[in-house]
Design an enzyme around this catalytic site. Sequence first.
Site, mmCIF file in Angstrom:
data_model
loop_
_atom_site.group_PDB
_atom_site.id
_atom_site.type_symbol
_atom_site.label_atom_id
_atom_site.label_comp_id
_atom_site.label_asym_id
_atom_site.label_seq_id
_atom_site.Cartn_x
_atom_site.Cartn_y
_atom_site.Cartn_z
ATOM 1 N N GLY A 90 4.980 9.171 -10.447
ATOM 2 C CA GLY A 90 6.586 9.657 -10.398
ATOM 3 C C GLY A 90 6.742 9.832 -9.222
ATOM 4 N N HIS B 198 10.449 5.778 -6.094
ATOM 5 C CA HIS B 198 11.347 5.070 -5.093
ATOM 6 C C HIS B 198 11.613 3.553 -5.211
ATOM 7 C CE1 HIS B 198 7.762 3.922 -3.406
ATOM 8 N NE2 HIS B 198 7.280 5.364 -3.161
ATOM 9 N N HIS C 206 8.438 1.622 -6.227
ATOM 10 C CA HIS C 206 7.924 1.768 -7.850
ATOM 11 C C HIS C 206 8.971 0.818 -8.336
ATOM 12 C CE1 HIS C 206 6.741 6.064 -6.536
ATOM 13 N NE2 HIS C 206 5.556 5.492 -6.966
ATOM 14 N N VAL D 168 7.160 -2.662 -0.514
ATOM 15 C CA VAL D 168 8.494 -2.613 0.112
ATOM 16 C C VAL D 168 8.823 -1.552 1.008
ATOM 17 C CG1 VAL D 168 10.979 -1.897 -0.978
ATOM 18 C CG2 VAL D 168 9.215 -2.969 -2.348
HETATM 19 P P1 AMP Z 1 2.094 6.176 -7.147
HETATM 20 O O1 AMP Z 1 3.048 6.739 -8.020
HETATM 21 O O2 AMP Z 1 1.925 6.788 -5.596
HETATM 22 O O3 AMP Z 1 0.508 6.009 -7.736
HETATM 23 O O4 AMP Z 1 2.347 4.493 -7.112
HETATM 24 C C1 AMP Z 1 2.428 3.934 -8.195
HETATM 25 C C2 AMP Z 1 2.460 2.189 -7.934
HETATM 26 O O5 AMP Z 1 3.318 1.870 -7.147
HETATM 27 C C3 AMP Z 1 1.121 1.843 -7.341
HETATM 28 O O6 AMP Z 1 0.808 0.669 -7.864
HETATM 29 C C4 AMP Z 1 1.416 1.822 -5.857
HETATM 30 O O7 AMP Z 1 0.767 0.832 -5.177
HETATM 31 C C5 AMP Z 1 2.968 1.229 -6.071
HETATM 32 N N1 AMP Z 1 3.797 1.507 -4.810
HETATM 33 C C6 AMP Z 1 3.813 2.637 -4.063
HETATM 34 N N2 AMP Z 1 4.491 2.579 -3.054
HETATM 35 C C7 AMP Z 1 4.845 1.254 -2.785
HETATM 36 C C8 AMP Z 1 5.680 0.302 -1.976
HETATM 37 N N3 AMP Z 1 6.181 0.776 -0.884
HETATM 38 N N4 AMP Z 1 5.841 -0.930 -2.174
HETATM 39 C C9 AMP Z 1 5.253 -1.497 -3.526
HETATM 40 N N5 AMP Z 1 4.614 -0.609 -4.209
HETATM 41 C C10 AMP Z 1 4.295 0.429 -3.988
#
Ligand code: AMP
Length: 282
Positions: A31, A34, A37, A178
Site C-alpha cells: 500500500g 505511488h 506501484h 520508476v
Molecule cells: P512495496 O509496497 O514497497 O512492497 O512494493 C510493492 C512492489 O512495488 C514491489 O514489487 C516493489 O519492488 C515495487 N516498487 C516499489 N517502488 C518501485 C519503483 N520506484 N519502481 C518500480 N517498482 C517499484
Amino acid sequence: MDIFTSVDKLQEQLKSHKNNDQSIGFVPTLGALHQGHLSLIQHAKETSDVVVASIFVNPTQFDDKSDFENYPKTIEQDIALLQSIHCDYLFLPTLDEVYPNGPILTEKYALDSLENILEGATRPGHYQGVAQVVHRLLNIVQPNFLFLGQKDYQQVLIIRNMIIEKQIPTEVVMCPIVREEDGLAMSSRNRRLSPQAREVAPELYKTLLSCKTNYKDFTVAELKEWAMANLNAEPLIQVDYIAFCNADNLEIIHDWSEAKNALVLGAIFLDPIRLIDNIIIY
Ligand code: AMP
C-alpha cells in the site's frame, strides 16, 4: 474495480476468468501506492487479461515492531489510484484471511546465501517473512504472472527461488524502476524525507549511474571506493553499503570478468530515512 477482503469471494470471482482461459496478473504491495506501484499494474495489464493487486502490510516481514505499526496507510487514496488506472480487482485481506493460525513464520524457505546479505544483513527474518507471505498470496490468487519491481532486486531473486522451490506455475516479471524527474527512485519512504534530505536524495541514483557510465575505466575496488566517498561527502548521507554483484545471484564480484551481468546496489541513511536503489551495469 471490485474489492475483496475474503479469500473465498476472490477465488470464486477469479475462477470464472480461469474457466474462460483468461490469464491473471498479480501485483502484491504494502500500500501507500505511488507511480512505481502503478507502473507494475500497467505492465500487468499489457500482459494479462485480468489484473489483481493486493494491499497487505505483512507483519512477519517486519523485524521492527514500530516500523510495522508506523507503516504509512493511505487506503482511500490507494483505491482511487487503482481505480484511475482500471485495475480489475483489489485484494485487501484481513490478517486472519492470510494467517488463519496467527502471523508467525511456520515454514523455513531455502533462500540460501541471498537471505543474509545486503538488505537481509540488518533485517533478520525479513526475507523468510516476504517468502511466506508471497507464497500464501500466490496460493490464494494462483496467477499466471507475478509483477515485481527491480527497485527491490534482492526480493525478486528471493521470490524467484521460492517459486522454484515450491514448484509454483507462476512466471515472475521484473519491471523497471520508476524514478522522480531528478532520478530519485520512487518509494513510500520518500514522503518522510525533510526538504533538505529530499534535495540530496538523488545523489544515490547519480552515484550509481556514474558507476555504470564509467565502469570500463576503473576496477571494481576503485569504483566502490569512489562511490562511497562521493556519497559520504554529503553531510546528510551515511552510506550503509555499495555492492557490485553478479546480477544472477547477487554474489559480490571483485573483477568485471566474474559476471556475465553485473549490478550495483546501494543503501544510504539520509536523516534518518533509509533509501535503496540499484542499476544494472551490463
Ligand atoms: P512495496 O509496497 O514497497 O512492497 O512494493 C510493492 C512492489 O512495488 C514491489 O514489487 C516493489 O519492488 C515495487 N516498487 C516499489 N517502488 C518501485 C519503483 N520506484 N519502481 C518500480 N517498482 C517499484
